[in-house]
Design a protein around this motif. Structure first.
Motif, PDB file in Angstrom:
ATOM      1  N   ASN A   1     -11.289 -17.703  15.556  1.00  0.00           N
ATOM      2  CA  ASN A   1     -11.623 -17.248  14.207  1.00  0.00           C
ATOM      3  C   ASN A   1     -12.958 -16.522  14.074  1.00  0.00           C
ATOM      4  O   ASN A   1     -13.165 -15.808  13.100  1.00  0.00           O
ATOM      5  N   HIS A   2     -13.873 -16.707  15.017  1.00  0.00           N
ATOM      6  CA  HIS A   2     -15.131 -15.944  15.016  1.00  0.00           C
ATOM      7  C   HIS A   2     -15.356 -15.458  16.455  1.00  0.00           C
ATOM      8  O   HIS A   2     -16.234 -15.961  17.154  1.00  0.00           O
ATOM      9  N   PRO A   3     -14.585 -14.494  16.912  1.00  0.00           N
ATOM     10  CA  PRO A   3     -14.555 -14.185  18.349  1.00  0.00           C
ATOM     11  C   PRO A   3     -15.837 -13.609  18.919  1.00  0.00           C
ATOM     12  O   PRO A   3     -16.015 -13.593  20.138  1.00  0.00           O
ATOM     13  N   ILE A   4     -16.742 -13.151  18.055  1.00  0.00           N
ATOM     14  CA  ILE A   4     -18.051 -12.697  18.538  1.00  0.00           C
ATOM     15  C   ILE A   4     -19.049 -13.845  18.485  1.00  0.00           C
ATOM     16  O   ILE A   4     -19.658 -14.221  19.492  1.00  0.00           O
ATOM     17  N   ASN A   5     -19.195 -14.424  17.319  1.00  0.00           N
ATOM     18  CA  ASN A   5     -20.275 -15.389  17.113  1.00  0.00           C
ATOM     19  C   ASN A   5     -20.053 -16.700  17.870  1.00  0.00           C
ATOM     20  O   ASN A   5     -21.010 -17.321  18.332  1.00  0.00           O
ATOM     21  N   LEU A   6     -18.803 -17.144  17.990  1.00  0.00           N
ATOM     22  CA  LEU A   6     -18.564 -18.391  18.718  1.00  0.00           C
ATOM     23  C   LEU A   6     -18.914 -18.232  20.195  1.00  0.00           C
ATOM     24  O   LEU A   6     -19.440 -19.162  20.815  1.00  0.00           O
ATOM     25  N   ILE A   7     -18.620 -17.074  20.764  1.00  0.00           N
ATOM     26  CA  ILE A   7     -18.987 -16.837  22.163  1.00  0.00           C
ATOM     27  C   ILE A   7     -20.506 -16.855  22.317  1.00  0.00           C
ATOM     28  O   ILE A   7     -21.044 -17.431  23.274  1.00  0.00           O
ATOM     29  N   VAL A   8     -21.204 -16.255  21.365  1.00  0.00           N
ATOM     30  CA  VAL A   8     -22.672 -16.301  21.396  1.00  0.00           C
ATOM     31  C   VAL A   8     -23.162 -17.739  21.322  1.00  0.00           C
ATOM     32  O   VAL A   8     -24.098 -18.134  22.031  1.00  0.00           O
ATOM     33  N   HIS A   9     -22.523 -18.566  20.486  1.00  0.00           N
ATOM     34  CA  HIS A   9     -22.936 -19.959  20.332  1.00  0.00           C
ATOM     35  C   HIS A   9     -22.693 -20.789  21.581  1.00  0.00           C
ATOM     36  O   HIS A   9     -23.339 -21.824  21.771  1.00  0.00           O
ATOM     37  N   GLN A  10     -21.754 -20.378  22.419  1.00  0.00           N
ATOM     38  CA  GLN A  10     -21.456 -21.139  23.625  1.00  0.00           C
ATOM     39  C   GLN A  10     -22.120 -20.539  24.860  1.00  0.00           C
ATOM     40  O   GLN A  10     -22.730 -21.254  25.656  1.00  0.00           O
TER      41      GLN A  10
END
Length: 472
Positions: free
Chosen positions: A146-155
């Motif tokens: 659902n947030h394919p940019i920001n979730l990757i940044v968060h992980q």
């Protein structure tokens, strides 16, 4: 995107949820490829001469931030196409992601240990003790759509910042944003073996990745069913953080400023077609204004444009899968048949799009009341006693973010104290978040604390040195 000569075991078609158009294909990999990726990552971690120094990590992340700025327009379009979040909302996500990388840099700059008191008794005399931090080990990150940019940044951002090799499994629905972001990490100077992306060919292969004994930390964002199952199979010693969904409750008192509250409630429930783990879903409203609130939210929803997420005019995009559109429709119809009043919503607009819907007083045992709908549906319930409303809000086995709208400080404090939640927003919606704040699902909603500084800390160990000297 595994280093070395790895052959694909198949292809994954990535299609646009809005119209089914084929966007791209990515390679699927088997257990042999997963083992190869884990060998690369664990060899890096076990050879301390290969660890990336703090100044090198800062240098990489600084360049990455600039590259993300330069490539923002391209990444936004890719993300909107594959994930279905409207273009304007994806622009906000992109800005957050860039800020998140800068937050990772701040984490490195502010990372430090502490002195442990010594010389306090006979046993601790002539000693000096302090701590420092080291990376926890290989990080395996499984991400959501659902947030394919920001979730990757968060992980991935905190993993790189903390000095951990990371292997990422993006959601099968939205892998392209992850692959493109990791390419930018590499372009910024991160050696390829430090961040590898894999798309396993099956659930068994994905499970083999997560549960391997070489994994030091498992980061999961997704469904509770999958997350808790994988946690139960982790290798001994592996730590984890799980982020699942909630069924976010909101309390609206009769003295609330509705002019301010209503647009937030509509946005909080209909944003990204409700496909957010802390979307506004259950709104408990004092009886005197309950119908008015339901009708006004419905009116705001009716003004929102549903359609192509790549159009700047779209407010609400598609549901990620057609099967999910059907499920949402089934839950709504179940609630109506059980006695809920449909204030707004015409059901399915297409195989992929669902109209923003407001239901009034759905029964307590219906799916829209008991489960996370993950769709553009807001349920409004009237109440006469706030404690009864809070009891209903607390009745589920999930607990994440909640909200209360009131002009009375005592009412706000009472709700804050009584609501089961990791965070209570006062006169703000349940979906509020900035990326440096703690973000935690409780009970079945998750385990551990998200937010970039908190994830950065989780991905490290605290290591103590004790020095004994007669001169101390």
């Amino acid at each position: 995107m595994i280093t070395g000569n790895i052959k694909a075991s198949g292809k994954l078609d990535v299609t646009a949820p809005y119209d089914g158009q084929l966007i791209a294909t990515v390679d699927k990999v088997d257990k042999n490829a997963i083992d190869h990726a884990l060998n690369i990552a664990s060899d890096l971690y076990n050879d301390r001469s290969k660890w990336l120094s703090a100044d090198k990590r800062i240098e990489i992340l600084t360049r990455l931030s600039a590259l993300m700025e330069d490539n923002a327009e391209r990444l936004i379009l890719i993300s909107a196409q594959e994930g279905g979040k409207p273009l304007n909302d994806t622009k906000v996500e992109m800005a957050r992601a860039i800020d998140g990388i800068n937050n990772c840099i701040e984490c490195i700059r502010n990372n430090h240990g502490e002195e442990i008191p010594m010389g306090l008794n006979a046993a601790s005399m002539n000693r000096l003790a302090f701590t420092s931090h080291e990376p926890i080990g290989v990080v395996v990150a499984v991400s959501a759509f659902n947030h394919p940019i920001n979730l990757i940044v968060h992980q991935v951002g905190p993993a790189v910042a903390s000095g951990c090799p990371v292997i990422i499994k993006p959601a099968d629905d939205t892998p392209l944003s992850c692959y493109e972001l990791v390419k930018l990490f590499h372009q910024a100077g991160l050696p390829e073996e430090w961040a590898q992306v894999v798309s396993p060919e099956s659930h068994d292969v994905a499970e083999a990745l997560v549960t391997d004994s070489r994994v030091g930390f498992f980061s999961f964002i997704g469904s509770a069913r999958v997350g808790w199952m994988l946690r139960s199979k982790l290798a001994p010693g592996a730590r984890c953080a799980l982020e699942h969904g909630g069924v976010a409750p909101v309390i609206v008192a009769a003295d609330a400023d509705l002019q301010s509250a209503l647009p937030m409630l509509a946005k909080g429930g209909f944003y990204h077609a409700g496909q957010v783990c802390v979307s506004v879903q259950r709104v408990f409203v004092e009886k005197a204004i309950a119908r008015q609130v339901a009708e006004k939210i419905a009116e705001l929803g009716n003004k929102m444009t549903v359609g192509d997420p790549t159009s700047a005019d779209t407010d609400i995009g598609p549901i990620i899968r057609h099967s999910e559109t059907n499920r949402i429709n089934e839950w709504v119809e179940e609630a109506i048949n059980a006695g809920a009043e449909r204030i707004s919503g015409s059901g399915k607009i297409s195989d992929s799009c669902y109209s923003p819907t407001v239901l009034f007083n759905p029964p307590e045992n219906t799916s829209v009341t008991c489960k996370e709908i993950f769709g553009p549906v807001i349920c409004v319930y009237e109440y006469e006693d706030i404690d009864e409303a809070i009891k209903r809000a607390n009745s589920l086995d999930v607990s994440f973010q909640a909200a209360v709208y009131t002009s009375n400080l005592d009412t706000a404090m009472h709700a804050y104290k009584q609501l089961n939640a990791s965070a209570v927003m006062v006169n703000d919606f349940t979906a509020f978040r900035v990326d440096w704040m703690p973000f935690a699902g409780l009970r079945q909603s998750g385990m551990g604390v998200g937010g970039i500084p908190h994830t950065f800390k989780d991905m490290q160990i605290e290591k103590m040195i004790v020095i004994k000297s007669g001169k101390l």
